[in-house]
Design an enzyme around this catalytic site. Structure first.
Site, PDB file in Angstrom:
ATOM      1  N   ASN A 129       0.864  -1.176   0.000  1.00 47.82           N
ATOM      2  CA  ASN A 129       0.000   0.000   0.000  1.00 47.82           C
ATOM      3  C   ASN A 129       0.899   1.224   0.000  1.00 47.82           C
ATOM      4  OD1 ASN A 129      -2.393   1.748   0.387  1.00 47.82           O
ATOM      5  ND2 ASN A 129      -3.375  -0.159   1.037  1.00 47.82           N
ATOM      6  N   HIS A 181      -4.074   1.967  -4.959  1.00 47.69           N
ATOM      7  CA  HIS A 181      -3.118   1.793  -3.849  1.00 47.69           C
ATOM      8  C   HIS A 181      -1.881   1.028  -4.315  1.00 47.69           C
ATOM      9  CE1 HIS A 181      -6.098   3.436  -1.223  1.00 47.69           C
ATOM     10  NE2 HIS A 181      -6.934   2.423  -1.356  1.00 47.69           N
ATOM     11  N   GLU A 190     -11.110   1.076  -4.031  1.00 42.62           N
ATOM     12  CA  GLU A 190     -10.865   2.498  -4.296  1.00 42.62           C
ATOM     13  C   GLU A 190     -10.100   2.757  -5.601  1.00 42.62           C
ATOM     14  OE1 GLU A 190     -11.096   4.692  -0.067  1.00 42.62           O
ATOM     15  OE2 GLU A 190      -9.209   3.654  -0.388  1.00 42.62           O
TER      16      GLU A 190
END
Length: 756
Positions: A272, A344, A413
């Site tokens: 991440n 990410h 996301e």
């Protein structure tokens, strides 16, 4: 008059459900009572509607065909139904039924453990253990682990004897029955303790129950019989090890603590990055070059310019990670590694800048971390990275993920096109399935509707945000789901948002695993696997305050005991929250763990070394403590570190590369006190360790409080107007005491360590 009489007769003759649709019928069923000793669930009946059993929260007691297993104490079970009427289907709410046990004489009360034992039939008296405890176990490895834990809990010698031999505690594998893989039957009589299960995992959970009982009454256990199994098959914890590093030793403490509470799913986020790239952009910096990113596994993958995929600060070798997975399996815990793409994914885009997403997207300032989801080369890259761990490793002789079973493909996301996302998600899920793994994914399809199909059969989904994925949509599309709702179950340590750790009491009293945001599934829905709470380290990079894994131990363990009760135990908690917390204190830490690095006594350590280096071989000491040294630094070559104290937990540095006194922790973070030792002069050095604060005194005068160095150069380059700069600095340091003066150029005349 005749007309009115006709209407009255029609009303009386009509069924009250004639005008109801399938959903109305489903939520107003009349469930016949279950008689004691019943072997089959009596089904509700409604004229004009077809009713089928959907599931039960304790499927071990009421199976998919409605067959009821016998119980030894009255046990509540929630059941739900599927109703069909006029070609339309509806799922019912939960209906609680009570399975009644044959009446028995009053015996010992149910032992209090976490999570609560499901069924208990009390006996009379107790079984007392002697000075030497004998254990017979059919699984040698489990026997050794249990014996070591028992010795730690009791402080007595424990001896393993042959399976079947007479012993204080006899473990055995049972055939048949309804215990399932995780259930166990514990019988305590005056002549010994017998623990049986259908599988080794069930035996292991039974040993945790016994050990918790013995923690409260050392040397004896009450007579009686327990039958116990989980309400939900998945009881999880997710830890973001990417944005803040965690040493392997800490992860082992996490695993043992999960096992202590019968939690069984450890989801580790392997890659991440700092997500607030706009903080760089808005201050004239390039987040592609500067934002913190990490991929925590050893990898052979490199970019054309030599950029490695693997993090430079802390990473796990392939062998270390494979061994960790195997270690966890011994404790009944499954490790689920996550590679998060296409969002990410800054670790990946730095490897292949040409694969940064080029389509229209929201959050333009975060583009640097988005992979080009629909590009075949992107899918090929991600597949190759997964294959490095899912296929046989030539050095290990097996895949790194061989014992994982489940792998997480991330996919949360992504701010680009919905069809691009769906294409990518389907590709990585299909790849994992093809390799023989069960894939797990972050639910996002409600926010990314489209025509491109995304495989659901055999796929698990974390339901984390109702805005990204709705629970009923996920279930209806065929996914097995895990409640990971952000509003209820997310923690970002020390942040002003996502603080489930501040609501442990509310969680204990009110949270139910089948309520996901504003939606409620039946608690026994066959596609509801369980729940997971999550610790996300959002505040990394220029927002990092310096907090240590130590600092969030209470956050993790204090969430674990609550979630354990809610996911293993019945819908109704057995105690008040205050009583629950008292019980947590009584049963203590998991055996053979010391997560806060406390000494068993408060006796000081005093050393007068005749020469350096000198072995100390003392356990590391956590806050609170005071270290006092009289020493003389004789030389301080520029740019060369000098280690004063060292251990696996970290290093105390008399001289850092910049010349100041500081320390390096086992999470790879470095701290400086901002002061230098004088050269050629005897000085009294004191280090005072407190939770979140470590201070230096020189000759009795304050010389500085430790401040994080890792990102300090970056933060200085931002204007003082940058409102997200840390206003609080945390500098907890576990004092390393394995070796003194390994590379110190000077003399140590005296050293004293005092626990406070």
């Amino acid at each position: 008059m005749k007309k009115n009489l006709f209407l009255m007769i029609a009303v009386l003759a009509a069924s009250p459900v004639m005008g109801q649709d399938a959903k109305q019928i489903a939520d107003s069923l009349s469930i016949p009572p279950v008689k004691a000793g019943a072997k089959q669930l009596p089904m509700p009946s409604v004229s004009g509607a077809q009713i089928k059993l959907l599931g039960a929260d304790y499927e071990q007691l009421v199976n998919s065909k409605g067959k009821i297993a016998p119980v030894i104490s009255d046990t509540p079970v929630n059941v739900s139904f599927k109703v069909t009427k006029d070609g339309k289907e509806a799922v019912s709410k939960d209906y609680e039924i009570m399975l009644q046990a044959p009446q028995a004489a009053q015996g010992n009360p149910k032992p209090r453990i976490i999570p609560e034992i499901l069924q208990w039939k009390g006996g009379q008296g107790e079984y007392k253990l002697g000075n030497t405890v004998t254990i017979a176990c059919p699984d040698k490895e489990l026997g050794k682990l249990f014996a070591a834990d028992m010795e730690d809990v009791l402080g007595k010698k424990v001896k393993l004897v042959a399976p079947g031999a007479k012993a204080d505690i006899s473990l055995s594998l049972l055939k048949g029955g309804n215990l399932g893989r995780e259930g166990y039957r514990l019988q305590i009589a005056r002549d010994g303790v017998r623990l049986g299960a259908a599988a080794p995992t069930g035996l292991f959970w039974g040993t945790r129950t016994l050990l918790q009982m013995l923690r409260q009454t050392p040397g004896s256990v009450p007579c009686g019989t327990a039958v116990d199994f989980p309400r939900y098959q998945l009881r999880g914890f997710m830890l973001d090890v990417a944005r803040t590093p965690y040493p392997l030793s800490y992860l082992k403490d996490v695993i043992r603590t999960m096992a202590w509470y019968k939690m069984n799913d450890l989801h580790l986020v392997i890659n991440n990055n700092y997500i607030f790239h706009e903080h760089y952009v808005d201050n004239g910096h390039d987040p592609f070059k500067e934002s913190y990113a990490a991929f925590r596994l050893e990898s052979k993958m490199k970019g054309k310019d030599g950029t490695p995929l693997t993090a430079r600060d802390l990473f796990y070798t392939k062998k270390e990670f494979a061994d960790l997975v195997s270690y966890a399996r011994k404790y009944g815990v499954n490790i689920v590694p996550e590679f998060d793409t296409p969002g990410h994914a800054l670790s990946f885009t730095r490897l292949r800048p040409d694969l940064i997403y080029k389509g229209p997207m929201n959050h333009e300032k975060r583009r640097c971390e988005m992979l080009d989801a629909a590009n075949p080369e992107t899918i090929d890259l991600v597949s190759k990275v997964f294959d490095e761990y899912m296929l046989k490793d030539p050095k290990l002789g097996r895949p790194v993920f061989a014992d994982c079973g489940v792998v997480h493909v991330g996919a949360d996301e992504f701010y680009g096109d919905k069809e691009d996302y769906r294409h990518f998600a389907n590709a990585v899920l299909t790849h994992a399935l093809k390799r023989g793994y069960t894939p797990r994914i972050w639910g996002s399809l409600s926010a990314k509707p489209g025509k491109t199909p995304v495989v659901s059969k055999g796929v698990q989904m974390n339901l984390w945000s109702t805005g990204w994925m709705k629970a009923w949509e996920a279930v209806n599309q065929g996914y097995d789901v895990i409640n990971t709702n952000d509003g209820a179950l997310y923690i970002v340590p020390f942040a002003g948002y996502y603080r489930m750790d501040r609501n442990h009491k509310g969680l204990y009293n009110n949270w139910i695993p089948n309520r996901i945001g504003n939606e409620t599934l039946p608690s026994g829905h066959p596609q509801l696997l369980g729940g997971t709470f999550a610790v996300w380290n959002d505040e990394t990079d220029i927002m990092h305050t310096g907090y240590a894994p130590y600092d969030i131990w209470g956050i993790i363990s204090g969430s674990m005991d609550v979630l354990s009760q809610k996911l293993w135990g019945t819908a109704k908690a057995p105690d008040t929250f205050e009583q629950h917390r008292e019980l947590v204190s009584s049963i203590g830490n998991a055996p053979r763990t010391n997560p806060l690095h406390k000494w068993k006594d408060s006796q000081p350590l005093t050393v007068k070394p005749s020469s350096l280096p000198q072995k100390l071989d003392k356990p590391a000491l956590g806050p609170n403590y005071r270290l006092t040294m009289e020493l003389e630094l004789t030389a301080a070559p520029e740019g060369k570190e000098q280690v004063l104290l060292a251990a696996p937990e970290g290093e105390l540095l008399a001289v850092m590369k910049d010349g100041t006194v500081g320390f390096r922790r086992d999470d790879s973070l470095e701290f400086s006190f901002g002061a230098k030792l004088p050269v050629g002069k005897k000085v009294k050095v004191e280090i005072v360790g407190e939770p979140e604060k470590t201070s230096l005194l020189l000759d009795g005068e304050p010389a500085g409080t430790a401040v994080l160095k890792n990102f300090s150069d970056k933060s200085k380059d931002f204007s003082d107007k940058f409102k997200h700069r840390p206003k609080v600095h945390r500098s907890t340091f576990i004092l390393p005491l394995k070796e003194l003066g390994s590379s110190f150029q000077g003399k140590v005349f005296h050293m004293n360590v005092q626990p406070l």
